[in-house]
Design a protein around this motif. Structure first.
Motif, PDB file in Angstrom:
ATOM      1  N   LEU A 187      -0.825   5.546   7.194  1.00 34.44           N
ATOM      2  CA  LEU A 187       0.499   5.242   6.816  1.00 34.44           C
ATOM      3  C   LEU A 187       0.120   4.064   5.710  1.00 34.44           C
ATOM      4  O   LEU A 187       0.824   4.240   4.591  1.00 34.44           O
ATOM      5  CB  LEU A 187       1.153   4.765   7.827  1.00 34.44           C
ATOM      6  CG  LEU A 187       2.615   4.758   7.868  1.00 34.44           C
ATOM      7  CD1 LEU A 187       3.212   6.238   7.819  1.00 34.44           C
ATOM      8  CD2 LEU A 187       3.137   4.054   9.099  1.00 34.44           C
ATOM      9  N   THR A 188      -0.728   3.283   6.005  1.00 37.79           N
ATOM     10  CA  THR A 188      -0.903   2.312   5.044  1.00 37.79           C
ATOM     11  C   THR A 188      -2.007   2.893   3.622  1.00 37.79           C
ATOM     12  O   THR A 188      -1.473   2.485   2.591  1.00 37.79           O
ATOM     13  CB  THR A 188      -2.089   1.106   5.553  1.00 37.79           C
ATOM     14  OG1 THR A 188      -1.591   0.936   6.873  1.00 37.79           O
ATOM     15  CG2 THR A 188      -2.205  -0.097   4.902  1.00 37.79           C
ATOM     16  N   HIS A 191       1.058   4.405   1.575  1.00 41.70           N
ATOM     17  CA  HIS A 191       1.635   3.465   0.939  1.00 41.70           C
ATOM     18  C   HIS A 191       1.176   2.611  -0.115  1.00 41.70           C
ATOM     19  O   HIS A 191       1.885   2.348  -1.328  1.00 41.70           O
ATOM     20  CB  HIS A 191       2.481   2.502   2.112  1.00 41.70           C
ATOM     21  CG  HIS A 191       3.764   2.855   2.626  1.00 41.70           C
ATOM     22  ND1 HIS A 191       4.919   2.781   1.979  1.00 41.70           N
ATOM     23  CD2 HIS A 191       4.029   3.590   3.757  1.00 41.70           C
ATOM     24  CE1 HIS A 191       5.889   3.078   2.729  1.00 41.70           C
ATOM     25  NE2 HIS A 191       5.286   3.769   3.613  1.00 41.70           N
ATOM     26  N   ARG A 192      -0.480   2.257   0.011  1.00 38.45           N
ATOM     27  CA  ARG A 192      -0.683   1.436  -0.661  1.00 38.45           C
ATOM     28  C   ARG A 192      -1.998   1.890  -1.982  1.00 38.45           C
ATOM     29  O   ARG A 192      -2.118   1.239  -2.673  1.00 38.45           O
ATOM     30  CB  ARG A 192      -1.372   0.312   0.102  1.00 38.45           C
ATOM     31  CG  ARG A 192      -0.470  -0.435   1.101  1.00 38.45           C
ATOM     32  CD  ARG A 192       0.736  -1.045   0.494  1.00 38.45           C
ATOM     33  NE  ARG A 192       0.295  -2.192  -0.518  1.00 38.45           N
ATOM     34  CZ  ARG A 192       0.394  -3.375  -0.156  1.00 38.45           C
ATOM     35  NH1 ARG A 192       0.815  -3.868   1.151  1.00 38.45           N
ATOM     36  NH2 ARG A 192       0.002  -4.425  -1.055  1.00 38.45           N
ATOM     37  N   LEU A 193      -2.292   3.015  -1.463  1.00 37.93           N
ATOM     38  CA  LEU A 193      -3.596   3.336  -2.298  1.00 37.93           C
ATOM     39  C   LEU A 193      -3.533   4.651  -3.173  1.00 37.93           C
ATOM     40  O   LEU A 193      -4.409   5.199  -3.576  1.00 37.93           O
ATOM     41  CB  LEU A 193      -4.814   3.557  -1.385  1.00 37.93           C
ATOM     42  CG  LEU A 193      -5.229   2.414  -0.684  1.00 37.93           C
ATOM     43  CD1 LEU A 193      -6.512   2.782   0.191  1.00 37.93           C
ATOM     44  CD2 LEU A 193      -5.578   1.268  -1.348  1.00 37.93           C
ATOM     45  N   ARG A 194      -1.908   4.871  -3.562  1.00 35.34           N
ATOM     46  CA  ARG A 194      -1.832   6.032  -4.335  1.00 35.34           C
ATOM     47  C   ARG A 194      -2.268   5.938  -5.549  1.00 35.34           C
ATOM     48  O   ARG A 194      -2.503   4.602  -6.075  1.00 35.34           O
ATOM     49  CB  ARG A 194      -0.200   6.580  -4.311  1.00 35.34           C
ATOM     50  CG  ARG A 194       0.100   7.215  -3.207  1.00 35.34           C
ATOM     51  CD  ARG A 194       1.398   7.720  -3.007  1.00 35.34           C
ATOM     52  NE  ARG A 194       2.223   6.386  -2.752  1.00 35.34           N
ATOM     53  CZ  ARG A 194       3.299   5.817  -3.161  1.00 35.34           C
ATOM     54  NH1 ARG A 194       3.840   6.503  -4.353  1.00 35.34           N
ATOM     55  NH2 ARG A 194       3.623   4.910  -2.743  1.00 35.34           N
ATOM     56  N   PRO A 196      -2.282   5.766  -9.770  1.00 31.17           N
ATOM     57  CA  PRO A 196      -1.231   5.626 -10.790  1.00 31.17           C
ATOM     58  C   PRO A 196      -0.457   6.515 -11.417  1.00 31.17           C
ATOM     59  O   PRO A 196      -1.197   7.618 -11.455  1.00 31.17           O
ATOM     60  CB  PRO A 196      -2.155   4.942 -11.843  1.00 31.17           C
ATOM     61  CG  PRO A 196      -3.625   4.394 -11.485  1.00 31.17           C
ATOM     62  CD  PRO A 196      -3.726   5.382 -10.225  1.00 31.17           C
ATOM     63  N   TYR A 211       1.953  11.943   6.638  1.00 30.40           N
ATOM     64  CA  TYR A 211       2.824  10.771   6.515  1.00 30.40           C
ATOM     65  C   TYR A 211       3.732  10.926   7.669  1.00 30.40           C
ATOM     66  O   TYR A 211       3.916   9.882   8.246  1.00 30.40           O
ATOM     67  CB  TYR A 211       3.564  10.838   5.171  1.00 30.40           C
ATOM     68  CG  TYR A 211       4.657   9.441   5.003  1.00 30.40           C
ATOM     69  CD1 TYR A 211       3.909   8.199   4.925  1.00 30.40           C
ATOM     70  CD2 TYR A 211       6.029   9.460   5.195  1.00 30.40           C
ATOM     71  CE1 TYR A 211       4.670   6.992   4.952  1.00 30.40           C
ATOM     72  CE2 TYR A 211       6.586   8.255   5.324  1.00 30.40           C
ATOM     73  CZ  TYR A 211       6.094   6.975   5.071  1.00 30.40           C
ATOM     74  OH  TYR A 211       6.844   5.937   4.940  1.00 30.40           O
ATOM     75  N   TRP A 215       3.753   8.676  11.352  1.00 30.23           N
ATOM     76  CA  TRP A 215       4.866   8.023  12.081  1.00 30.23           C
ATOM     77  C   TRP A 215       4.974   8.300  13.485  1.00 30.23           C
ATOM     78  O   TRP A 215       5.418   7.801  14.367  1.00 30.23           O
ATOM     79  CB  TRP A 215       6.213   8.469  11.417  1.00 30.23           C
ATOM     80  CG  TRP A 215       6.533   7.492  10.283  1.00 30.23           C
ATOM     81  CD1 TRP A 215       6.529   7.436   8.992  1.00 30.23           C
ATOM     82  CD2 TRP A 215       6.908   6.122  10.216  1.00 30.23           C
ATOM     83  NE1 TRP A 215       6.821   6.443   8.195  1.00 30.23           N
ATOM     84  CE2 TRP A 215       7.080   5.672   9.191  1.00 30.23           C
ATOM     85  CE3 TRP A 215       7.219   5.325  11.669  1.00 30.23           C
ATOM     86  CZ2 TRP A 215       7.538   4.049   8.668  1.00 30.23           C
ATOM     87  CZ3 TRP A 215       7.596   4.148  11.286  1.00 30.23           C
ATOM     88  CH2 TRP A 215       7.689   3.268   9.978  1.00 30.23           C
TER      89      TRP A 215
END
Lengths: 545, 100
Positions: A187-188, A191-194, A196, A211, A215
């Motif tokens: 999940l992290t 959210h955070r490492l996609r 550019p 994803y 959950w």
């Protein structure tokens, strides 16, 4: 797709691939202590398929017991222990961790253009929690004997039996924590490492599926953990939480167990659904029809999946009002599942279909999953469920969904991504014919169970009435055919990954980010951080055709 | 989207005094739960116990777990989990309430 045309000997060997780059450790330690998501994915894969092999052997033995009425192969107690072990291994050690920890670990960072997951050390820790949990479960083999409760550990029997329920349940508890940590990690990461440019609706559908799955893992697994802990407390300290004589409620156990274990079915099936979208997009050379609908239906399945657990308990003594509510909610979950299937079919319409082995696995999935899904509606209906509950019909339905649906796509995904993982190709002709063998074996094995269950054959019985003998024999022969197919498949894949002809970065003409890096990928995944411009299934050549 | 790095969580520091007060409140609420359990309030026993549990968990989540000071996205996460839990409670009670 230019690299497809290159003869294997002309394809350059990838320097510094993750298979060669051992980091600061050497030999086996370079694998066991690696925090590289790709190596962890491979390690999970080895462990999972080892357990799968044990589960298959147990399944074959369970079928063999049915070669004649009267249980001549094993005594009833051993039969009970074997189907419990088969269920516990297959559910908790293979299917639930399944695709997320193996292919999810390997391909999630690659598909979103990241170097690794958000917490690489936590990822390795999750792997070892899984190993420890599995070891504890297997310890029950040697202490007090194998549990004989079935994989659901239903009370009141699980509180009374003298077999090693406490240890096995504690092992499942530990494996659950591994699942929760993997969910948090994914999940992290999403959210955070996609990379550019990769907005939410430019994510591949496999990532969307992971994803939604994450959950479910995070929210539902703690319920299982506390439920199993309550069993341990009840057994060790004699607390009467589930004991009616002490003011407790045995039905409450079933509620708590299925509050986790039904959403767990979606942990098992959502990732395969994501992979189906990937494979269809690649082998039809088309973008996915209804991309947003498929993405949102993953979330809808994950959410509605929380609300339907009561359909496992229609005859357990629940109130009739609850029965009706849960039956209605069960039918609702068919809607997002149907959205997916219709969109997949629409995606294939007018596509340039290339029937390579991964695509053929998807076709097999469509048939098997549809049979499994439709038989699920029969079980979701109150009136018919009363007749069919705890019969072979349920066994058939469950195996069509989980094995025919989830595991067949797991195999299909191995055929799809193996060239990426190892930079080599398996024998595609063998793979295609072998799928046909497995498909025939699977249907011979499980379809007779629908008929036997409809005619009243109960599950988990070590013997049966003579009238079922023919169907039992067909089913047993089917199990042999299926296993033969499985052996050929694994030999083909393993041989291909070691000795197969080398392939370039994109042997299938895929469009997602993992196909834009080397095969096998380097330790860092990408030489340069990718920038995402197009939606995930943008086939340039299809647009110019 | 720019590549984001994981950052230390930001937010207003909570004083030790607040922590102690919250802890005392939690202890008091636990005591009330235990006392109420011993009084026959029929169906209201469960309702009161659940309300107290809700207040206690809100205090823990907001203060001890610092969700109060976090970004909106984390509050949404917690709300989703709480919402799912509420529905699970509701459906379970749909069985227990009507059961004969």
């Amino acid at each position: 797709m230019a690299d497809i045309a290159l003869p294997p000997q002309d394809i350059p060997v990838v320097e510094g691939s993750y298979l060669e780059n051992t980091g600061k450790h050497k030999g086996l330690a370079a694998w066991l202590l690696s925090t590289d998501h790709k190596r962890i994915g491979i390690m999970y894969m080895i462990m999972l398929f080892s357990f799968f092999s044990v589960g298959v052997v147990l399944g074959i033995l369970l079928r063999l017991e049915m070669i004649s009425p009267g249980g001549k192969l094993f005594p009833p107690q051993v039969y009970n222990a074997l189907f419990t072990l088969h269920g516990v291994i297959m559910i908790f050690l293979f299917v639930i961790p399944g695709i997320p920890v193996t292919l999810g670990n390997f391909f999630l960072p690659l598909q979103i253009g990241a170097r690794d997951v958000a917490f690489p050390r936590l990822n390795l820790f999750s792997f070892y929690l899984y190993i420890i949990g599995a070891a504890v479960i297997l310890t029950a083999l040697f202490v007090n004997g194998l549990p004989d409760t079935g994989w659901t550990f239903y009370v009141p029997y699980s509180l009374r039996t003298t077999t090693g329920v406490t240890i096995a349940v504690f092992g499942v508890f530990i494996v659950g924590f591994s699942s929760i940590l993997t969910g948090i990690n994914f999940l992290t990461t999403i959210h955070r490492l996609r990379a550019p440019g990769m907005t939410w609706f430019k994510m591949p559908l496999f990532v969307w599926a992971l994803y939604a799955t994450s959950w479910v893992q995070i929210i539902a697994t703690p319920v299982l953990a506390i439920t199993l802990l309550l069993i341990v407390i009840s057994r060790v300290f004699g607390v009467g939480i589930f004991n009616a004589a002490a003011g407790g409620d045995p039905v409450l156990y079933q509620h708590l167990f299925w509050i986790y274990s039904h959403p767990a079915v979606y942990i098992m099936i959502l990732p395969p659904m994501g992979i189906v979208s990937e494979i269809i997009a690649t082998f039809t050379r088309r973008t996915i029809f209804g991309y947003k609908a498929i993405a949102m239906s993953s979330l809808a399945i994950a959410f509605i999946g929380y609300l339907v657990w009561g359909h496992h308990m229609f005859v357990a003594g629940m109130s009739q009002q609850a029965d009706m509510i849960f039956s209605f909610l069960t039918f609702l979950v068919a809607i997002p599942s149907g959205i997916k299937v219709f969109n997949w079919v629409a995606s294939m319409y007018k596509g340039s279909i290339d029937p390579q082995p991964p695509f053929l696995f998807v076709m097999a999935f469509m048939v098997l999953f549809s049979i499994g899904g439709l038989s699920g509606l029969v079980l979701g209906s109150l009136a018919t469920d009363v007749h069919l509950t705890a019969t072979y019909f349920v066994v058939a339905h469950f195996h069509y969904i989980i094995f025919g649906g989830g595991v067949f796509i797991f195999f299909g995904a191995l055929h799809y991504w193996l060239p990426k993982m190892f930079g080599r190709m398996y024998d595609k002709k063998i793979a295609s014919w072998d799928l046909l063998v497995m498909f025939i074996g699977f249907n011979l094995l499980y379809f007779p169970m629908f008929i036997m269950g409809y005619e009243g054959m109960p599950r988990r019985y070590f013997t049966y009435l003579p009238q079922f003998e023919t169907m039992q024999h067909i089913s047993i022969v089917g199990s042999w055919i299926l296993v033969a197919g499985l052996i050929v498949m694994f030999v083909n894949l393993i041989h291909g990954s070691i000795k197969g002809p080398r392939v370039g970065p994109n042997p299938w003409g895929g469009t997602t980010l993992e196909w834009k890096t080397a095969s096998p990928p380097t330790h860092e995944n990408f030489e340069e951080e990718p920038v995402v411009i197009h939606e995930p299934y943008y086939h340039e050549e299809a647009l110019t055709r | 989207m720019e590549q984001q790095t994981l950052t230390e969580h930001k937010g207003a520091p909570t004083s030790y005094g607040i922590y102690v007060l919250i802890w005392l409140a939690l202890m008091a609420l636990t005591a009330i739960t235990a006392v109420v359990a011993g009084i026959n309030l029929a169906a209201f026993t469960l309702v009161i116990a659940l309300i107290i549990a809700l207040v206690k968990s809100s205090l823990v989540v907001n203060v001890f777990m610092h969700v109060k000071y976090e970004d909106k996205i984390f509050k949404i996460f917690v709300a989703i989990a709480g919402g799912v839990l509420s529905v699970i409670f509701l459906l379970t009670f749909a069985d227990v309430y009507f059961r004969r």
